[in-house]
Design a protein around this motif. Structure first.
Motif, PDB file in Angstrom:
ATOM      1  N   SER A 118       0.862  -1.183   0.000  1.00  0.00           N
ATOM      2  CA  SER A 118       0.000   0.000   0.000  1.00  0.00           C
ATOM      3  C   SER A 118       0.898   1.232   0.000  1.00  0.00           C
ATOM      4  O   SER A 118       2.090   1.141   0.335  1.00  0.00           O
ATOM      5  N   ALA A 119       0.327   2.366  -0.343  1.00  0.00           N
ATOM      6  CA  ALA A 119       1.101   3.604  -0.336  1.00  0.00           C
ATOM      7  C   ALA A 119       1.636   3.902   1.056  1.00  0.00           C
ATOM      8  O   ALA A 119       2.764   4.376   1.220  1.00  0.00           O
ATOM      9  N   GLY A 120       0.831   3.616   2.086  1.00  0.00           N
ATOM     10  CA  GLY A 120       1.265   3.869   3.456  1.00  0.00           C
ATOM     11  C   GLY A 120       2.374   2.937   3.890  1.00  0.00           C
ATOM     12  O   GLY A 120       3.359   3.355   4.507  1.00  0.00           O
ATOM     13  N   ASN A 121       2.243   1.646   3.568  1.00  0.00           N
ATOM     14  CA  ASN A 121       3.240   0.668   3.998  1.00  0.00           C
ATOM     15  C   ASN A 121       4.559   0.834   3.268  1.00  0.00           C
ATOM     16  O   ASN A 121       5.602   0.404   3.768  1.00  0.00           O
ATOM     17  N   ASP A 122       4.547   1.437   2.087  1.00  0.00           N
ATOM     18  CA  ASP A 122       5.793   1.700   1.365  1.00  0.00           C
ATOM     19  C   ASP A 122       6.725   2.599   2.172  1.00  0.00           C
ATOM     20  O   ASP A 122       7.949   2.517   2.045  1.00  0.00           O
ATOM     21  N   HIS A 123       6.165   3.493   3.002  1.00  0.00           N
ATOM     22  CA  HIS A 123       6.987   4.397   3.815  1.00  0.00           C
ATOM     23  C   HIS A 123       7.663   3.656   4.961  1.00  0.00           C
ATOM     24  O   HIS A 123       8.633   4.151   5.536  1.00  0.00           O
ATOM     25  N   LEU A 161      -4.320  -1.091  -7.076  1.00  0.00           N
ATOM     26  CA  LEU A 161      -3.520  -0.162  -7.872  1.00  0.00           C
ATOM     27  C   LEU A 161      -4.190   1.213  -7.905  1.00  0.00           C
ATOM     28  O   LEU A 161      -3.533   2.252  -7.771  1.00  0.00           O
ATOM     29  N   GLU A 162      -5.507   1.204  -8.052  1.00  0.00           N
ATOM     30  CA  GLU A 162      -6.245   2.474  -8.060  1.00  0.00           C
ATOM     31  C   GLU A 162      -6.176   3.159  -6.699  1.00  0.00           C
ATOM     32  O   GLU A 162      -6.022   4.380  -6.615  1.00  0.00           O
ATOM     33  N   GLN A 163      -6.273   2.377  -5.615  1.00  0.00           N
ATOM     34  CA  GLN A 163      -6.167   2.959  -4.278  1.00  0.00           C
ATOM     35  C   GLN A 163      -4.803   3.603  -4.073  1.00  0.00           C
ATOM     36  O   GLN A 163      -4.690   4.669  -3.453  1.00  0.00           O
ATOM     37  N   TYR A 164      -3.762   2.968  -4.582  1.00  0.00           N
ATOM     38  CA  TYR A 164      -2.412   3.533  -4.488  1.00  0.00           C
ATOM     39  C   TYR A 164      -2.352   4.886  -5.190  1.00  0.00           C
ATOM     40  O   TYR A 164      -1.867   5.873  -4.625  1.00  0.00           O
ATOM     41  N   VAL A 189      -1.774   8.696  -3.253  1.00  0.00           N
ATOM     42  CA  VAL A 189      -0.639   9.599  -3.479  1.00  0.00           C
ATOM     43  C   VAL A 189      -1.104  10.896  -4.138  1.00  0.00           C
ATOM     44  O   VAL A 189      -0.588  11.978  -3.823  1.00  0.00           O
ATOM     45  N   MET A 190      -2.092  10.825  -5.022  1.00  0.00           N
ATOM     46  CA  MET A 190      -2.603  12.051  -5.640  1.00  0.00           C
ATOM     47  C   MET A 190      -3.275  12.948  -4.602  1.00  0.00           C
ATOM     48  O   MET A 190      -3.157  14.181  -4.655  1.00  0.00           O
ATOM     49  N   LEU A 191      -3.983  12.345  -3.650  1.00  0.00           N
ATOM     50  CA  LEU A 191      -4.563  13.131  -2.559  1.00  0.00           C
ATOM     51  C   LEU A 191      -3.460  13.842  -1.784  1.00  0.00           C
ATOM     52  O   LEU A 191      -3.559  15.035  -1.476  1.00  0.00           O
ATOM     53  N   GLU A 192      -2.399  13.111  -1.467  1.00  0.00           N
ATOM     54  CA  GLU A 192      -1.292  13.705  -0.720  1.00  0.00           C
ATOM     55  C   GLU A 192      -0.622  14.816  -1.516  1.00  0.00           C
ATOM     56  O   GLU A 192      -0.234  15.854  -0.947  1.00  0.00           O
ATOM     57  N   ILE A 250       3.567   8.055 -10.829  1.00  0.00           N
ATOM     58  CA  ILE A 250       3.407   8.541  -9.453  1.00  0.00           C
ATOM     59  C   ILE A 250       4.572   8.075  -8.585  1.00  0.00           C
ATOM     60  O   ILE A 250       5.123   8.841  -7.787  1.00  0.00           O
ATOM     61  N   CYS A 251       4.949   6.805  -8.758  1.00  0.00           N
ATOM     62  CA  CYS A 251       6.000   6.218  -7.926  1.00  0.00           C
ATOM     63  C   CYS A 251       7.377   6.798  -8.237  1.00  0.00           C
ATOM     64  O   CYS A 251       8.160   7.078  -7.324  1.00  0.00           O
ATOM     65  N   THR A 252       7.677   6.989  -9.520  1.00  0.00           N
ATOM     66  CA  THR A 252       9.037   7.381  -9.920  1.00  0.00           C
ATOM     67  C   THR A 252       9.224   8.876 -10.096  1.00  0.00           C
ATOM     68  O   THR A 252      10.361   9.361 -10.073  1.00  0.00           O
ATOM     69  N   LYS A 253       8.147   9.618 -10.288  1.00  0.00           N
ATOM     70  CA  LYS A 253       8.262  11.066 -10.529  1.00  0.00           C
ATOM     71  C   LYS A 253       7.623  11.892  -9.422  1.00  0.00           C
ATOM     72  O   LYS A 253       8.246  12.803  -8.863  1.00  0.00           O
TER      73      LYS A 253
END
Length: 726
Positions: A401-406, A600-603, A607-610, A687-690
């Motif tokens: 998840s986007a959160g767990n990646d941190h 994938l959509e949740q990810y 990140v777009m919200l953030e 989103i992930c790389t840029k």
């Protein structure tokens, strides 16, 4: 009102906090009498239902037999009467959609009687089936938006309960949630299917060892929940916490966790009062809370239940998260379940302790005192080793998840590389198996402390390893990579299914080798265990998972290192994974692909919200505070120069450069957000790389500004305030 004024008011409000919740009167309500009082479990059923109905229910709950629909009316009537006695006017089908959250559809018991009054009705049909609108929940392409019909189905294996509110109570009925075509739109249905698959294959192994009683083999779970608590005044002064659950800005405080003084420290009184009420509410709901303590990071805590059957544990875990948030409000605090709400200090996980067993065989992952002689245990343990090695990518994907990646790989949590810690005793046993010379097990020792008044302590055969993502801890495996905000359903489905698949493989091999002759079992077991450990011992690592050397060694061993969600999620599309889930009737290819699309959509959305929040906060709060201070510096510099004083302009020059860098970086972020992708995969990769690297750059600039701008001008509550003012 300026942002800084809001921050200062928040500080004042926190320091003037007065508890508003009255203390509990234990003379009236004894703690031991609370447990399960709001649960319609078997003990309550036995009081209210005919014996034949209870017996039928027990067969379904304890043995996995099909539910007899004819008993539904009797159960519904008893459940209704019990709930009304508890003050309920409504019932709710509670389900767990693929958002990972808890959903509820409420209906009233009362129906007009045609004579100006009302009667309380609740039929077996209403108990068994509900119909929420399925079009508004993520389906990953299973349902089109205009196709609205979905069904909730009563899960008798997870007991109904009463949810209390100051203005009344509600009867809550755990349910599965499926589409009009019968496909799983939820987290619960695959858990139940995976338990069936695990039982089916475990029974084959037990039969080979002469155990034919048919007692259902269930996976068990005990998830440890980490969380943060901060004052609600600070929470509402941080738009990033309100909307994203984590701070997008904030420089490290002078003191963090480096003194190691918070871990297992004395619990602050306000926090302890909150914990006690949480536990009281959870006890009433039948949740067996066992542990509470301070965690490593300041303002971080942990709550953990005892082991339960996996399906019930999953439902209870959702209740724990809801209860933590609800009770925190009563004590003027906000409970943060995000994996990384504060940069620079430890994030939060949800360690999933997993095992399997039956009523007659007990825990099948208990090695006993002589594991080298416990062939049945070795077979089940070997099945886990094989499963984790073959499906390491899948295990990484189900915690992505986007959160767990941190959090993953940040020297506070296990790395993204999945490996198994077995400990000294089991590693030695499997090494002997590999060499074909299994004779002994390391014995437990006694620890002598050297103080006469202290008793000798039983010493385990090996130390623990807190850096391992998948560690054997005596009679279970602990999956430490699960994120604190995540449902444990996905990891449980994966673990149950991959172990079922390995048990299937082993059972098929043993059946072929023995041909029904029990005398051949020992030799067949030794042969297959040796093959498994020889082929799959690359997954076993007992060392420091944080070290750079391990990353190099893992690469040499061929272990995957999927650092981000974008790297990990494609494992859900692997043909071998899809075939396995389909073979064991846990998830169809369509259901599995839907989860890939949803996650994938949740990810991307997260990140777009953030990114949008970062733009808004950067431009409306950080930038104005910075230019105000810059203006003050410039004015002071000019005034001093006018009267002949020499003024060092280094600070002003640095401020000017940082303000420009902030402006430029925010503009670059906005431009990156306009990127139009041709597919969801391309968008996620962008989103992930840029996007994320640019957000890290902006944060670095803003946090440097925070360390320079006058404190009375800084608009956002700081880490020092949020983490240390209680």
């Amino acid at each position: 009102m300026s942002g800084s004024a809001t921050r200062l008011q928040a500080i004042a409000a926190v320091t003037n906090y007065k508890p508003i919740t009255p203390p509990l009167n234990f003379a009236e309500t004894k703690p031991g009498e609370l447990f399960g009082t709001n649960v319609f479990g078997l003990s309550e059923m036995k009081k209210r239902l005919p014996k034949n109905v209870v017996k039928s229910l027990q067969k379904t709950i304890e043995s996995g037999e099909k539910l007899d629909p004819s008993i539904a009316d009797a159960v519904a009537a008893a459940m209704r009467d019990w709930a009304i006695e508890k003050g309920a006017t409504h019932y709710a089908h509670v389900f767990y959609p693929l958002t990972g959250l808890t959903a509820e559809k409420h209906d009233c018991f009362l129906t007009p009687d045609g004579n100006g009054g009302a009667i309380a009705e609740f039929t077996g049909k209403a108990l068994i089936q509900g119909e929420p609108d399925a079009s508004s929940f993520p389906s990953g392409g299973i349902r089109a938006t205009f196709e609205a019909r979905g069904y909730t189905a009563w899960d008798v294996t997870s007991p109904a309960y009463i949810l209390e509110n100051p203005n009344g109570t509600t009867l809550c009925i755990p349910t599965a949630f499926v589409s009009f075509t019968g496909e799983a739109l939820d987290k619960k249905t695959p858990v139940l299917r995976s338990i069936q698959a695990l039982n089916r294959q475990a029974q084959r192994i037990l039969k080979l060892f002469g155990h034919t009683d048919g007692a259902m083999v269930m996976s068990t779970a005990g998830p440890e929940q980490e969380y943060f608590l901060i004052d609600r005044n600070f929470f509402f002064a941080r738009p990033d916490l309100i909307n994203a659950g984590r701070t997008l800005f904030g420089c490290r405080p002078p003191k963090g966790q480096e003194f190691e003084d918070h871990y297992f420290g004395a619990i602050p009184e306000r926090v302890l009062a909150f914990m006690l009420e949480c536990e009281r509410e959870l006890f009433k709901l039948g949740v067996p809370i066992k542990t509470r303590h301070n965690e490593v990071a300041p303002a971080q805590y942990e709550i953990a239940p005892s082991f339960e059957f996996a399906n019930v544990a999953t439902d209870h875990q959702q209740l724990i998260m809801l209860t933590l948030k609800r009770v925190a409000e009563k004590y003027g605090m906000a409970c943060l379940l995000h994996e990384k709400p504060f940069a620079g200090i430890n994030g939060s996980g949800k360690h999933l302790n997993w095992s399997l067993g039956s009523a007659t065989q007990g825990n099948l992952l208990d090695p006993g005192d002589t594991p080298h002689a416990n062939a049945q245990f070795l077979v089940f343990c070997a099945a886990v080793i094989r499963a984790v090695h073959k499906h390491a990518k899948l295990l990484r994907a189900v915690v992505a998840s986007a959160g767990n990646d941190h959090r993953l790989g940040a020297n506070e949590a296990p790395p993204a590389i999945i490996s198994i810690f077995l400990g000294e005793q089991l590693t030695d046993v499997f090494d002997q198996i590999k060499k074909g010379d299994l004779k002994s097990s390391k014995k437990k020792d006694v620890l002598t402390v050297g103080v006469d008044v202290l008793p000798p302590l039983p010493k385990d055969t090996g130390d623990r390893n807190r850096t391992s993502p998948f560690a054997f801890t005596g009679n279970r495996f602990e999956f430490r990579a699960v994120g604190s905000s995540q449902s444990i359903a996905g990891p449980l489905v994966a673990l149950n299914t991959i172990v079922a698949d390995s048990l299937d493989y082993i059972a098929t091999r043993l059946e072929a080798e023995t041909q029904g002759d029990p005398s051949k079992l020992h030799a067949a077991v030794q042969k297959i265990l040796k093959e498994i450990i020889t082929e799959h011992d690359a997954i076993i690592f007992n060392g420091d998972n944080y070290s750079a050397e391990w990353h190099k060694e893992a690469e040499r061993r061929g272990l995957p290192n999927l650092r981000t969600t974008v790297d990990a999620l494609p494992a859900l599309l692997d043909e071998e994974v899809a075939a396995m889930f389909e073979r064991h009737k846990v998830l169809s290819r369509r259901e599995l692909h839907s989860r890939y699309e949803i996650y994938l959509e949740q990810y991307c959305k997260t990140v777009m919200l953030e990114a949008n929040l970062m733009l808004k906060l950067g431009r409306t709060q950080i930038f104005p505070a910075a230019i105000r201070y810059q203006s003050e510096l410039a004015t002071t510099c000019a005034n001093l120069k006018a009267v002949g004083y020499t003024f060092d302009t280094n600070t002003l020059d640095k401020m000017t450069a940082l303000v420009k860098e902030l402006q430029d970086s925010l503009a670059e972020l906005e431009e990156l957000m306009r990127h139009e992708a041709s597919s969801k995969e391309e968008e996620a990769k962008h989103i992930c790389t840029k996007l994320l690297p640019k957000m890290v750059e902006i944060r670095k600039v803003a946090d440097t500004l925070e360390s320079m701008v006058a404190d009375d001008l800084w608009p956002l509550p700081t880490y020092q305030e949020m983490l240390f003012i209680k």
